[in-house]
Structures are given as structure tokens and as C-alpha cells.
Design a protein around this motif. Structure first.
Motif, mmCIF file in Angstrom:
data_model
loop_
_atom_site.group_PDB
_atom_site.id
_atom_site.type_symbol
_atom_site.label_atom_id
_atom_site.label_comp_id
_atom_site.label_asym_id
_atom_site.label_seq_id
_atom_site.Cartn_x
_atom_site.Cartn_y
_atom_site.Cartn_z
ATOM 1 N N VAL A 48 31.390 37.698 45.209
ATOM 2 C CA VAL A 48 32.063 37.609 43.908
ATOM 3 C C VAL A 48 32.704 36.239 43.731
ATOM 4 C CG1 VAL A 48 34.065 38.428 42.601
ATOM 5 C CG2 VAL A 48 32.430 40.074 43.539
ATOM 6 N N PHE A 49 33.461 35.783 44.720
ATOM 7 C CA PHE A 49 34.183 34.523 44.580
ATOM 8 C C PHE A 49 33.280 33.295 44.770
ATOM 9 C CE2 PHE A 49 37.750 37.400 45.283
ATOM 10 C CZ PHE A 49 38.657 36.925 44.345
ATOM 11 N N TYR A 50 32.178 33.467 45.473
ATOM 12 C CA TYR A 50 31.272 32.324 45.704
ATOM 13 C C TYR A 50 30.323 32.106 44.526
ATOM 14 C CZ TYR A 50 27.984 29.192 47.999
ATOM 15 O OH TYR A 50 27.179 28.132 48.312
ATOM 16 N N TYR A 51 29.748 33.222 44.021
ATOM 17 C CA TYR A 51 28.735 33.090 42.973
ATOM 18 C C TYR A 51 29.304 33.191 41.564
ATOM 19 C CZ TYR A 51 25.251 33.448 46.661
ATOM 20 O OH TYR A 51 24.500 33.236 47.785
ATOM 21 N N LEU A 99 37.209 52.978 38.477
ATOM 22 C CA LEU A 99 37.683 52.163 37.364
ATOM 23 C C LEU A 99 37.446 50.678 37.631
ATOM 24 C CD1 LEU A 99 41.024 53.975 36.461
ATOM 25 C CD2 LEU A 99 38.759 54.257 35.429
ATOM 26 N N HIS A 100 37.523 50.289 38.892
ATOM 27 C CA HIS A 100 37.255 48.892 39.242
ATOM 28 C C HIS A 100 35.824 48.481 38.877
ATOM 29 C CE1 HIS A 100 36.842 45.184 41.521
ATOM 30 N NE2 HIS A 100 35.844 45.730 42.211
ATOM 31 N N THR A 101 34.876 49.394 39.080
ATOM 32 C CA THR A 101 33.476 49.069 38.789
ATOM 33 C C THR A 101 33.200 48.967 37.296
ATOM 34 O OG1 THR A 101 32.756 51.382 38.682
ATOM 35 C CG2 THR A 101 32.772 50.326 40.851
ATOM 36 N N GLY A 102 34.067 49.589 36.470
ATOM 37 C CA GLY A 102 33.772 49.665 35.049
ATOM 38 C C GLY A 102 32.545 50.511 34.787
ATOM 39 N N GLY A 155 40.631 46.143 42.149
ATOM 40 C CA GLY A 155 39.856 45.799 43.344
ATOM 41 C C GLY A 155 40.759 45.412 44.502
ATOM 42 N N THR A 156 41.787 44.616 44.216
ATOM 43 C CA THR A 156 42.736 44.213 45.260
ATOM 44 C C THR A 156 43.485 45.416 45.816
ATOM 45 O OG1 THR A 156 43.021 42.048 44.204
ATOM 46 C CG2 THR A 156 44.715 42.746 45.774
ATOM 47 N N ILE A 157 43.927 46.302 44.895
ATOM 48 C CA ILE A 157 44.628 47.515 45.338
ATOM 49 C C ILE A 157 43.696 48.376 46.186
ATOM 50 C CG2 ILE A 157 45.661 49.686 44.559
ATOM 51 C CD1 ILE A 157 46.676 48.151 42.099
ATOM 52 N N TYR A 209 41.912 43.265 34.941
ATOM 53 C CA TYR A 209 42.130 44.648 35.384
ATOM 54 C C TYR A 209 41.241 44.957 36.585
ATOM 55 C CZ TYR A 209 42.261 49.752 35.301
ATOM 56 O OH TYR A 209 42.398 51.062 35.646
ATOM 57 N N GLY A 210 40.002 44.472 36.546
ATOM 58 C CA GLY A 210 39.076 44.695 37.658
ATOM 59 C C GLY A 210 39.560 44.052 38.945
ATOM 60 N N TYR A 211 40.104 42.833 38.837
ATOM 61 C CA TYR A 211 40.621 42.159 40.030
ATOM 62 C C TYR A 211 41.830 42.899 40.596
ATOM 63 C CZ TYR A 211 37.654 38.032 39.472
ATOM 64 O OH TYR A 211 36.594 37.185 39.408
#
Length: 292
Positions: free
Chosen positions: A288-291, A112-115, A65-67, A60-62
Motif C-alpha cells: 500500500v505505502f510503496y505502490y 469496514l476498512h476494505t470498503g 486499518g491502523t486500529i 477512514y480506511g487508514y
């Protein structure tokens, strides 16, 4: 007759559309879309059971986040879009309406993305910058909704050029009226003539307060220096009247410039914050994608 009536009705709708503000564009079409997106995001969030707690790293976060990133980049394109004004579905008015309402929907989508998991990191920085961009945009909306009417009311039937021409005319009259005065009186008038009526910088322009106004100082000095006598013609009387007129004219012009500044200054905050937000988002996504 039917064809003529249809053409008249079409022209009537086109004229109504031309006078319709961007907030009410197409019967609040983009407000309804933004509310639908926000409602869907809230509904899914409410029934989405993420363990141990909602966060940006979940499916849901992804998605949110993308949107959110897509919306931010698309909305930032408005500055470029302004250079190509076209009628129709994607007119500047339609684009601006979408910019406002979809931008406000980012409050829901981004949160909502951050939770609601915040900390001292680049992820929270990106969220804070997003909220600042939205806040500065909201100030811009309020400015465009209220200030043009105030500008028109202050200006009356005159233009800015005409107001400045009137100010120059008063200066010429003051210069002529000062000729019969003594040295002290002439020096007082020069306080007004040699003063920069719009000096004082950005703060003075935005507040409308010019603490070192030469015209106001000259008027106070004339009143302190000269005592009116009934039935006696005195050149100081004419100078005082002209200074009062100039003070009134200056007040009107300065108010005009203040309203113009308030109408434009928010962009000098909104645009740099938008670029800072995009930079923070790039760092956020890469980290996010690296770590993770």
C-alpha cells in the motif's frame, strides 16, 4: 464487626470472580467495549462521504486499518501472555476475555476498512485470513464452553490414568482366561491383546472410529465361534465377558481422547493461520505505502 463483615464480603467477591468464566468476566466488560468500538466504527462509516466509494485508501480506511493491525498484533500476544499468569486487572482471564471480544470486533473493523472492495490480491487474502483466524477462534470458544463438561461426564469419578490401568488389568485377565482355550481360541484373544487400541492416526482420534479395532474383531469372532450352553461352564464364556468389558472400557477411553483432541486441535489451525495473517498484513501494508 464492620471490618469483619467487609472482609467476608471482599472474600465472597474474590471467590465469585475466581469461578466466573472468561466470557462473563467483570460483567461482560470487554463485550461492552467491543460493541462500543464496533458501533462507533459503523456510525462513522455511515456518515462518512468518501468519493467515489469507501475504500482502504481513504482517511477512514487508514484509521480503521491502523486500529485493526494494532488489535491483531496485540491479540496475538496472548500466547506469550499465557506464560505469565497474574491476578488483578490484567489477569489471564481478563486478557482472554479481551482477546475473544476484541477479536470478534475485527469482523466489523476489518470489513469496514476494505470498503467491501474485494479482488484477487494480497489485500483480500489478508482479509480472508483474518476471517479464518476469527472462525477458528470461535470454534475454540465453543469447544471450551461445551467439551470440558462432556469430558467430566464421560470420565465420571475416574482419571485418565485409572482408566488406562483398568484396561491393562483387563488385558491381564484376558491373558489368563485364554490359557484353557484351544489354539483357535487363543489366536482370537491375541487379536485383542496384540492390537494397538489407539492406533489409526489423527482421523481416528477425532472421529472416535477405529475400523480395525482388534477387541471388537475378537469379540465378534468369539461369538461366531462359540455357542453358549445353559448350565455348562465354558472358558469361552469368561473370555466373552472380559472382551465385552474391554470393548466398553476402550469406548470410554477413546471418547475421552476424542474430546481432548477436539479441545486442542483447533489451536493447530488457529496459531499457524495467525502467523500467516501477520505475514499477509506486512505484505499488504508495504504494498500500500510503496505502490500507492
Amino acid at each position: 464487626m464492620a471490618t469483619k463483615s467487609l472482609r467476608q464480603a471482599t472474600k465472597g467477591r474474590e471467590r465469585a470472580s475466581e469461578h466466573e468464566g472468561f466470557l462473563r468476566h467483570q460483567s461482560y466488560k470487554w463485550l461492552k467495549i467491543a460493541l462500543a468500538i464496533s458501533a462507533a466504527a459503523l456510525l462513522i462509516y455511515a456518515f462518512n462521504d468518501v468519493q467515489p466509494k469507501p475504500n482502504g485508501g481513504s482517511i477512514y480506511g487508514y484509521i480503521t486499518g491502523t486500529i485493526g493491525v494494532g488489535l491483531i498484533l496485540w491479540l496475538a500476544w496472548l500466547g506469550v501472555r499465557k506464560r505469565a499468569i497474574t491476578p488483578g486487572r490484567w489477569s489471564l482471564k481478563s486478557w482472554t476475555s479481551a482477546h475473544v471480544y476484541l477479536g470478534l470486533s475485527l469482523i466489523v473493523i476489518g470489513s469496514l476498512h476494505t470498503g467491501f472492495d474485494f479482488g484477487w490480491n494480497v489485500h483480500t487474502l489478508a482479509y480472508v485470513l483474518m476471517m479464518l483466524v476469527i472462525a477458528s477462534g470461535a470454534f475454540g470458544i465453543a469447544s471450551y464452553a461445551m467439551l470440558p463438561q462432556a469430558l467430566s461426564a464421560n470420565r465420571g469419578e475416574t482419571t485418565q490414568i485409572q482408566m488406562l490401568d483398568n484396561l491393562r488389568m483387563l488385558d491381564r485377565q484376558l491373558n489368563e482366561a485364554a490359557q484353557p482355550l484351544d489354539a483357535e481360541g487363543a489366536a482370537i484373544v491375541r487379536m485383542s491383546l496384540e492390537d494397538d487400541p489407539f492406533g489409526g492416526g489423527l482421523i481416528a482420534r477425532l472421529t472416535g472410529r477405529y475400523a480395525k479395532c482388534g477387541t471388537r474383531a475378537a469379540l465378534d469372532a468369539v461369538r461366531a465361534h462359540h455357542v453358549r450352553q445353559e448350565g455348562v461352564a465354558d472358558p469361552y464364556d469368561h473370555v466373552e465377558v472380559l472382551l465385552e468389558r474391554k470393548k466398553s472400557s476402550l469406548s470410554r477411553i477413546r471418547k475421552h481422547l476424542r474430546l481432548r483432541a477436539l479441545l486442542e486441535v483447533w489451536l493447530y489451525i488457529h496459531v499457524p493461520l495467525t502467523f500467516a495473517l501477520i505475514a499477509a498484513l506486512v505484505v499488504h501494508i508495504v504494498s500500500v505505502f510503496y505502490y500507492w
